[in-house]
Design an enzyme around this catalytic site. Sequence first.
Site, PDB file in Angstrom:
ATOM      1  N   TYR A   1      -2.728   0.047  12.579  1.00 30.90           N
ATOM      2  CA  TYR A   1      -3.250   1.737  12.224  1.00 30.90           C
ATOM      3  C   TYR A   1      -3.030   2.417  13.961  1.00 30.90           C
ATOM      4  O   TYR A   1      -3.658   1.867  14.934  1.00 30.90           O
ATOM      5  CB  TYR A   1      -4.769   1.636  11.930  1.00 30.90           C
ATOM      6  CG  TYR A   1      -5.414   2.876  11.710  1.00 30.90           C
ATOM      7  CD1 TYR A   1      -4.947   4.073  11.880  1.00 30.90           C
ATOM      8  CD2 TYR A   1      -6.574   2.827  10.768  1.00 30.90           C
ATOM      9  CE1 TYR A   1      -5.513   5.381  11.511  1.00 30.90           C
ATOM     10  CE2 TYR A   1      -7.340   3.806  10.573  1.00 30.90           C
ATOM     11  CZ  TYR A   1      -6.781   5.326  10.765  1.00 30.90           C
ATOM     12  OH  TYR A   1      -7.449   6.332  10.449  1.00 30.90           O
TER      13      TYR A   1
ATOM     14  N   LYS B   1       0.048   2.712   9.628  1.00 29.04           N
ATOM     15  CA  LYS B   1      -0.659   3.764   9.151  1.00 29.04           C
ATOM     16  C   LYS B   1      -0.495   4.854  10.529  1.00 29.04           C
ATOM     17  O   LYS B   1      -0.941   4.561  11.485  1.00 29.04           O
ATOM     18  CB  LYS B   1      -2.191   3.700   8.909  1.00 29.04           C
ATOM     19  CG  LYS B   1      -3.078   4.926   8.469  1.00 29.04           C
ATOM     20  CD  LYS B   1      -4.267   4.402   7.884  1.00 29.04           C
ATOM     21  CE  LYS B   1      -4.670   5.614   7.242  1.00 29.04           C
ATOM     22  NZ  LYS B   1      -5.791   6.201   8.155  1.00 29.04           N
TER      23      LYS B   1
HETATM   24  O1  MN9 Z   1      -6.171   8.571   8.794  1.00 30.02           O
HETATM   25  C1  MN9 Z   1      -8.102  10.142   8.384  1.00 30.02           C
HETATM   26  N1  MN9 Z   1      -8.288   9.951   9.838  1.00 30.02           N
HETATM   27  C2  MN9 Z   1      -9.364   9.740  10.318  1.00 30.02           C
HETATM   28  C3  MN9 Z   1      -6.989   9.188   7.803  1.00 30.02           C
HETATM   29  O2  MN9 Z   1     -10.380   9.564   9.578  1.00 30.02           O
HETATM   30  C4  MN9 Z   1      -9.396   9.515  11.553  1.00 30.02           C
HETATM   31  C5  MN9 Z   1      -7.683  11.423   7.860  1.00 30.02           C
HETATM   32  O3  MN9 Z   1      -7.842  11.751   6.622  1.00 30.02           O
HETATM   33  C6  MN9 Z   1      -8.459  12.476   8.663  1.00 30.02           C
HETATM   34  O4  MN9 Z   1      -9.662  12.415   8.476  1.00 30.02           O
HETATM   35  C7  MN9 Z   1      -8.287  13.909   7.900  1.00 30.02           C
HETATM   36  C8  MN9 Z   1      -8.949  15.135   8.687  1.00 30.02           C
HETATM   37  O5  MN9 Z   1      -8.024  15.445  10.100  1.00 30.02           O
HETATM   38  O6  MN9 Z   1      -6.809  14.394   8.087  1.00 30.02           O
END
Ligand code: MN9
Length: 278
Positions: A120, A148
Amino acid sequence: MDLDGLFIPAAFERLCEHVYRAGVDGLYVCGQTGEGLQQTVEQRKAVATLAVKLAPPGKQVIVHAGAPRTADAVGLARHAEQAGATAISSLPPAGAYSFDEILAYYQALAASTELPLFVYYFPKFAAHPSTLEHLLRLCDIPRVAGLKFTDSDFYRLSEIKRSGAIVYNGYDEMLAAGLLMGADGGIGSFYNVIPGWFVELFQAAKAGNWAEARQKQAAINEIITIGLRYPVHSAVKHMLAWMGLDCGVCAAPRRSLTSVETAELDALLEQTRLARMR
Ligand code: MN9
């Protein structure tokens, strides 16, 4: 989670139904949005077990096994394998670690099961890995299948793709851009709220209909931009409750929205396309 930070299986089950009905290809559990790092190891194992049990045939479950202690991450990874998960994933352990320490962490995790491992990559969360060279070195570890990728450097994403790794886009508000530059799919917080819109965006992109993908992204971003005015994970949970899918609150130390914030958020949501679909 309930007010004590305890997992609510019935709420999780409703959420799974909601996303699978929309046609998602699988789940990524106990990551940032799934609050892996705010839960005990035992509770995380219970979430992983239930996620695999609830997965319809052909759907994939990626379990985030990352933990501050390598031994805990390895324990979570082995549990995920026994439970029948498709793959494991991990954030780098947060802290002032060198890249070599992070590398050793991922090597230990990758060697602990037969499952593919997705690193990640989220540069805002941890200082390492930070360079393309370091990312490629992590991708070279046996059984590391890819990343990811929660970043907006899409040139970097395309270079990682060129090396043959599988890459999932991490910023929901830029999924179309990630897919255009070669991402294989996406994983994210707002997929819980409007999974069908993301599935449509993905299908348009896969078919090469970039104008349509961009349109879908714009519609999605109307919702995301509202969510980003607040602590994002609590906003996502409140959006779900607003849609009739109560998923409780975020576990501490994340804070919940105040009543003033939820009233304001409700009013903003009422003006969106989502309100007309409710
Ligand atoms: O990678 C999520 N990242 C985090 C997944 O939670 C840090 C994203 O879905 C973000 O929450 C989203 C909002 O910036 O893109």
